[in-house]
Motif scaffolding. Sequence first.
Motif, PDB file in Angstrom:
ATOM      1  N   CYS A   1       0.843  -1.196   0.000  1.00 25.94           N
ATOM      2  CA  CYS A   1       0.000   0.000   0.000  1.00 25.94           C
ATOM      3  C   CYS A   1       0.880   1.250   0.000  1.00 25.94           C
ATOM      4  O   CYS A   1       2.027   1.218   0.457  1.00 25.94           O
TER       5      CYS A   1
ATOM      6  N   LYS B   1      -0.669  -4.654   4.157  1.00 26.26           N
ATOM      7  CA  LYS B   1      -1.811  -5.235   4.856  1.00 26.26           C
ATOM      8  C   LYS B   1      -1.709  -6.747   4.677  1.00 26.26           C
ATOM      9  O   LYS B   1      -1.420  -7.224   3.579  1.00 26.26           O
TER      10      LYS B   1
ATOM     11  N   SER C   1      -6.500  -9.881   6.201  1.00 28.35           N
ATOM     12  CA  SER C   1      -7.372  -8.708   6.240  1.00 28.35           C
ATOM     13  C   SER C   1      -8.344  -8.654   5.069  1.00 28.35           C
ATOM     14  O   SER C   1      -9.284  -7.856   5.072  1.00 28.35           O
TER      15      SER C   1
ATOM     16  N   ASP D   1      -8.990   0.663   2.008  1.00 29.33           N
ATOM     17  CA  ASP D   1      -7.977   0.557   3.060  1.00 29.33           C
ATOM     18  C   ASP D   1      -8.592   0.968   4.399  1.00 29.33           C
ATOM     19  O   ASP D   1      -8.398   2.091   4.877  1.00 29.33           O
TER      20      ASP D   1
ATOM     21  N   THR E   1      -9.011   1.537   8.155  1.00 32.17           N
ATOM     22  CA  THR E   1      -7.936   1.930   9.060  1.00 32.17           C
ATOM     23  C   THR E   1      -8.457   2.236  10.456  1.00 32.17           C
ATOM     24  O   THR E   1      -9.423   2.995  10.607  1.00 32.17           O
TER      25      THR E   1
ATOM     26  N   ARG F   1      -7.741   4.358  13.206  1.00 33.73           N
ATOM     27  CA  ARG F   1      -6.910   5.546  13.422  1.00 33.73           C
ATOM     28  C   ARG F   1      -6.331   5.599  14.832  1.00 33.73           C
ATOM     29  O   ARG F   1      -5.186   6.025  15.019  1.00 33.73           O
TER      30      ARG F   1
ATOM     31  N   GLN G   1      -3.459   3.249  15.007  1.00 32.15           N
ATOM     32  CA  GLN G   1      -2.356   3.805  14.230  1.00 32.15           C
ATOM     33  C   GLN G   1      -1.561   4.809  15.068  1.00 32.15           C
ATOM     34  O   GLN G   1      -0.323   4.788  15.085  1.00 32.15           O
TER      35      GLN G   1
ATOM     36  N   TYR H   1       1.993   2.413  10.296  1.00 30.63           N
ATOM     37  CA  TYR H   1       0.738   2.068   9.660  1.00 30.63           C
ATOM     38  C   TYR H   1       0.257   0.633   9.865  1.00 30.63           C
ATOM     39  O   TYR H   1      -0.945   0.384   9.870  1.00 30.63           O
TER      40      TYR H   1
ATOM     41  N   LYS I   1      -3.796  -0.773  10.233  1.00 30.49           N
ATOM     42  CA  LYS I   1      -4.369  -1.077   8.934  1.00 30.49           C
ATOM     43  C   LYS I   1      -4.395  -2.577   8.639  1.00 30.49           C
ATOM     44  O   LYS I   1      -4.744  -2.974   7.522  1.00 30.49           O
TER      45      LYS I   1
ATOM     46  N   SER J   1     -10.230  -5.824   7.271  1.00 31.19           N
ATOM     47  CA  SER J   1      -9.928  -4.409   7.006  1.00 31.19           C
ATOM     48  C   SER J   1      -9.460  -4.144   5.584  1.00 31.19           C
ATOM     49  O   SER J   1      -8.917  -3.073   5.312  1.00 31.19           O
ATOM     50  N   CYS J   2      -9.699  -5.098   4.672  1.00 32.51           N
ATOM     51  CA  CYS J   2      -9.200  -4.902   3.312  1.00 32.51           C
ATOM     52  C   CYS J   2     -10.170  -5.458   2.266  1.00 32.51           C
ATOM     53  O   CYS J   2      -9.867  -6.450   1.597  1.00 32.51           O
TER      54      CYS J   2
END
Length: 273
Positions: free
Chosen positions: A61, A92, A96, A148, A150, A152, A155, A162, A166, A171-172
């Motif tokens: 990514c 990732k 995910s 993507d 995420t 936060r 993170q 990242y 992520k 999550s993908c």
Amino acid sequence: MLDISQAAVSMQALIEGGTPALDAVRRLVAEAEDGQHQDKVIGGCAALLAPIPQPRKNIFCVGRNYAEHIAEGDRAQNQKTGVSDHPVFFTKPPTSVVAPDGDVLLFPDVSTSIDYEVELTVVIGKAGRNIAKADAMSHVFGYTILNDITARDIQRRHGGQYFKGKGLDGSCPIGPVIVTADDFTDPHALSIGLKVNGEQRQDGATKDMIFDIPTLIASLSEGLTLEPGDMIATGTPSGVGYAMDPPQFLKDGDTVVCEISGIGTLSNTVRSV
């Protein structure tokens, strides 16, 4: 030679098979449309998987690749980092990946700040290392859509790096299809956007990438072999949830729809677990 008509062929095998395999698929589709091989066409409905449901490697990514997205992030975090001299890469994990119409997972005990990012994603078709910019596009098999997702807060909790924020399960989202490179006149001339529950949140254009696709491939492949089936998500335009005032994070039951012209739409529902 990959015999498409005699086997259930994975997308990974198709990509690795190169032009001969892709031509064989096109011939089979044409024959089916002409009614010549109806016995080979599978009827009924089936759930659509991610184009590559179990990638062999982490998905590559690119962060901070649209100027307006960088600016909105700087405003939201009261900082001024600006544009980097080189692409920012992260990954990732395969765990995910989510199929079209699949669930984006929320883990309330882990994160309460789940965000979205629509991204044009490059699928590598030909292996290479130290690929020159002039040769980069010849290594592209096609393009798909990636969201993507995420966390936060995670993170930031982990020092701004990242991967952890992520890389959560679910999550993908990827899909709905891979459009082959020969079907695009210019992947840098596409509209790209995202809606949450029908509300337009992101509305951009791939021409606004800071680092274009040849630059990303050349940079990433320096001393690192890219292989067939590798995916590179190329960054997201402005409009992410954490930069809104007040921030708007995803919640249980939300519907998120990504759209890129020439590819289609990728829709997913958010589900708390």
